[in-house]
Design a protein around this motif. Structure first.
Motif, PDB file in Angstrom:
ATOM      1  N   GLU A 310       0.828  -1.211   0.000  1.00 10.77           N
ATOM      2  CA  GLU A 310       0.000   0.000   0.000  1.00 10.77           C
ATOM      3  C   GLU A 310       0.861   1.259   0.000  1.00 10.77           C
ATOM      4  N   LEU A 312       3.613   1.792  -1.443  1.00  9.27           N
ATOM      5  CA  LEU A 312       4.344   2.013  -2.698  1.00  9.27           C
ATOM      6  C   LEU A 312       3.856   3.244  -3.453  1.00  9.27           C
ATOM      7  N   ALA A 313       2.587   3.554  -3.310  1.00  9.84           N
ATOM      8  CA  ALA A 313       2.001   4.644  -4.101  1.00  9.84           C
ATOM      9  C   ALA A 313       2.477   6.023  -3.666  1.00  9.84           C
ATOM     10  N   GLY A 314       2.896   6.187  -2.409  1.00 14.36           N
ATOM     11  CA  GLY A 314       3.183   7.533  -1.935  1.00 14.36           C
ATOM     12  C   GLY A 314       4.600   7.790  -1.467  1.00 14.36           C
ATOM     13  N   LEU A 320      10.963   4.018  -1.967  1.00 12.77           N
ATOM     14  CA  LEU A 320      10.307   3.065  -2.860  1.00 12.77           C
ATOM     15  C   LEU A 320      11.232   1.906  -3.184  1.00 12.77           C
ATOM     16  N   ASP A 345      -3.590  -5.403  -4.466  1.00  8.31           N
ATOM     17  CA  ASP A 345      -2.867  -4.250  -4.999  1.00  8.31           C
ATOM     18  C   ASP A 345      -1.459  -4.569  -5.487  1.00  8.31           C
ATOM     19  N   ASN A 349       0.249  -2.341  -8.558  1.00  5.31           N
ATOM     20  CA  ASN A 349       1.295  -1.411  -8.100  1.00  5.31           C
ATOM     21  C   ASN A 349       2.649  -1.727  -8.716  1.00  5.31           C
ATOM     22  N   ARG A 352       2.649  -0.551 -12.323  1.00  8.06           N
ATOM     23  CA  ARG A 352       2.725   0.911 -12.362  1.00  8.06           C
ATOM     24  C   ARG A 352       4.181   1.395 -12.231  1.00  8.06           C
ATOM     25  N   ILE A 353       4.981   0.662 -11.476  1.00 12.47           N
ATOM     26  CA  ILE A 353       6.364   1.064 -11.209  1.00 12.47           C
ATOM     27  C   ILE A 353       7.279   0.818 -12.404  1.00 12.47           C
ATOM     28  N   ARG A 356       9.155   3.548 -14.656  1.00 13.30           N
ATOM     29  CA  ARG A 356       8.721   4.873 -14.218  1.00 13.30           C
ATOM     30  C   ARG A 356       9.644   5.507 -13.183  1.00 13.30           C
TER      31      ARG A 356
END
Length: 436
Positions: A310, A312-314, A320, A345, A349, A352-353, A356
Motif C-alpha cells: 500500500e 508504494l504509491a506515496g 520506494l 494491490d 502497483n 505501475r512502477i 517509471r
C-alpha cells in the motif's frame, strides 16, 4: 619586477595596515613567533573555512592560495594553477585576458605572509576552543559517574550536544573510556530519559568490536527496542542506527532482530506520514534484517506485506526502492509469495512502477511479479495482462536497459501470453500501437 600589492576595498593590503585597519578581522597581532611553525596547507585543510577573504582566493581554483605569485598584469594566482594555465598554451592573464608581455611570475611574499598569519590565528583559535571543549567533555564524563537522576540526564544532554557539534569530542569520549561507561547505563531498570540520551551519543561514536558485543546483551537490546516503540522520533531514528551498527559485528546473532516487537515498531515508523526521515530509517533497518530467512517469515506473520504494498504509491524514489527490496526478499519464501499474491494491490502497483522510477526499481518489481506469476500462471498472469503488464514488458524489451532485465521481461511476457491466441493477446493488451 616589483611585487604588485593586493587590494581590498581600494586600499593597499600590506602587513601593517591590514591588521591596524581590521581588514582581516584583527584581534590577534602578528608576531609571537608562531606563524612559521605552522604548515599552511595543513591549516587550510583542517579549518576548511567558507568565509576566507576574497583576496586570499585564487581566481582559477577558487581555493585559498598557499604560494601566491603575481603576473606582470598585477593579478595574483596560486603558482601551480597559473603554471598549468601556461602549460596549456595560454599566454594571457586568466582574469583580464590581457596578453602577457612578460611570462615570469613573482612570489607575492606580502600576501603569502598575510594568508599564513590569518590562517594561523584561526587555527590557534580552533585548537584552543577544541582543547576547552574536550576538557569540558572529560569533566562531564566524570560527572556522569557520580550524579544521579535529573542531574545525570542533564549531563548526558550536555555531552550529546558536544559530541554532535565537535568531532574531536567523539575521540575524547572514546579515549576516556566513555563507551563502556555509557553502555553500563543501559539495562532493564534504565529510564527512557537516560536511555535515549545514551543512544543518541553512542550513534555518533566509533564503536569497536568489543563495544558492539557488549551492547548486544539481551537486556540492553530489549531497552533499545522498547525505546524504538515508545520514544520520540529522534530517539526512534537513533535506535534504528544503533541496531544497524550492531548488525555489522561478526558475532551478530539473528535472534537479536527476530523480534515481533522490533518489527512492529519498525512498521509503525515506516507508516508514520508525519516524519519522512523516520520512514527512511525504518526501511533501511528492515532491508538489513530481511537478509535473514526467519525474519522474512516474521515480516509476513505480522501482516507487513499488504502494508508495504500500500505504501508504494506515496513514497519517494529512495524509500520506494527499499520497499521493493524488502518485498523481493520476502517473495523468496513460500509465506511471502502467498502474502504478495493474495494482496489485490500487488500486481497493479508493480506494473505501475515498471519503467517509471529507475532501472533498479524496474528490476525489483519484475522479480516480484515473476515470483507471483509462477505461483499460479493462469490466474496471476491474466490479472497482469488486464492491468497493462504486457505493454510495460514490451517497453522494457525495447529500452536500452540491462540485457538480463530484457531477458526476464521476455520470459514474463511469454508466460502472460500462454492463455491467449496471438490475435486475442494483442487485442486484450492494446499493443497494436506499440507494435506498429
Amino acid at each position: 619586477m616589483p611585487v604588485c600589492p593586493s587590494r581590498v576595498d581600494s586600499r593597499v593590503l600590506d602587513l601593517d595596515t591590514a591588521v591596524k585597519d581590521g581588514v582581516l578581522g584583527g584581534g590577534v597581532g602578528f608576531g609571537g613567533g608562531f606563524a612559521e611553525k605552522l604548515d599552511l596547507k595543513k591549516m587550510i585543510q583542517e579549518l576548511d573555512l567558507i568565509d576566507v577573504p576574497s583576496v586570499f582566493i585564487c581566481p582559477i581554483s577558487l581555493e585559498p592560495m598557499e604560494d601566491p605569485v603575481t603576473l606582470c598584469t598585477g593579478q595574483t594566482y596560486e603558482r601551480s594553477n597559473i603554471l598549468k594555465w601556461f602549460n596549456l598554451g595560454h599566454f594571457t592573464c586568466p582574469t583580464t585576458m590581457q596578453e602577457l608581455w612578460d611570462d615570469s611570475v613573482t612570489p607575492n611574499k606580502t600576501l603569502h605572509q598575510l594568508i599564513h598569519t590569518w590562517f594561523s590565528q584561526k587555527y590557534l583559535q580552533m585548537k584552543k576552543k577544541s582543547e576547552d571543549v574536550n576538557g569540558s567533555a572529560a569533566e562531564i564524563l566524570d560527572a556522569v559517574k557520580k550524579v544521579k537522576g535529573q542531574a545525570r540526564v542533564q549531563s548526558l544532554k550536555d555531552l550529546r550536544r558536544m559530541v554532535a557539534n565537535h568531532p574531536t569530542v567523539r575521540k575524547t569520549v572514546v579515549d576516556k573510556g566513555g563507551v563502556n561507561l555509557l553502555s553500563s547505563l543501559l539495562g532493564p531498570y534504565t529510564s527512557h530519559a537516560i536511555g535515549s540520551e545514551v543512544v543518541s551519543i553512542l550513534v555518533n561514536l566509533n564503536l569497536d568490536s568489543s563495544s558492539r558485543l557488549t551492547l548486544m546483551q539481551p537486556a540492553k537490546v530489549s531497552l533499545v527496542i522498547d525505546m524504538l516503540n515508545e520514544g520520540s522520533i529522534e530517539t526512534k531514528i537513533n535506535c534504528t542506527k544503533l541496531i544497524q551498527t550492531l548488525m555489522e559485528h561478526d558475532d551478530f546473532e539473528v535472534e537479536i532482530v527476530a523480534s515481533h516487537s522490533l518489527l512492529a515498531a519498525l512498521m509503525r515508523l515506516v507508516r508514520d506520514k508525519r516524519h519522512p526521515n523516520g520512514n527512511l530509517a525504518g526501511l533501511k533497518l528492515l532491508k538489513s534484517i530481511c537478509s535473514h530467512k526467519q525474519v522474512r517469515i516474521l515480516i509476513v506473520n505480522i501482516g507487513a506485506v499488504p502494508q508495504l504494498v500500500e505504501l508504494l504509491a506515496g513514497m519517494n524514489p529512495e524509500c520506494l526502492e527499499l520497499i521493493l527490496f524488502i518485498l523481493d526478499a520476502v517473495s523468496t519464501v513460500t509465506e511471502g509469495k502467498l502474502a504478495l499474491s493474495s494482496c489485490s494491490d500487488t500486481i497493479p502497483n508493480m506494473v505501475r512502477i515498471l519503467m517509471r522510477v529507475s532501472e533498479r526499481c524496474t528490476q525489483l518489481a519484475l522479480s516480484i511479479l515473476w515470483s507471483i506469476c509462477k505461483v499460479s500462471p493462469e490466474d496471476y498472469s491474466t490479472i497482469g495482462v488486464d492491468v497493462g503488464l504486457a505493454a510495460k514488458l514490451l517497453l522494457v524489451i525495447q529500452s536500452g536497459c540491462d540485457p538480463l532485465l530484457k531477458q526476464r521481461s521476455a520470459e514474463l511476457l511469454k508466460l502472460c501470453s500462454l492463455n491467449y491466441t496471438d490475435s486475442i493477446f494483442i487485442s486484450k493488451c492494446k499493443l497494436t500501437r506499440t507494435i506498429r
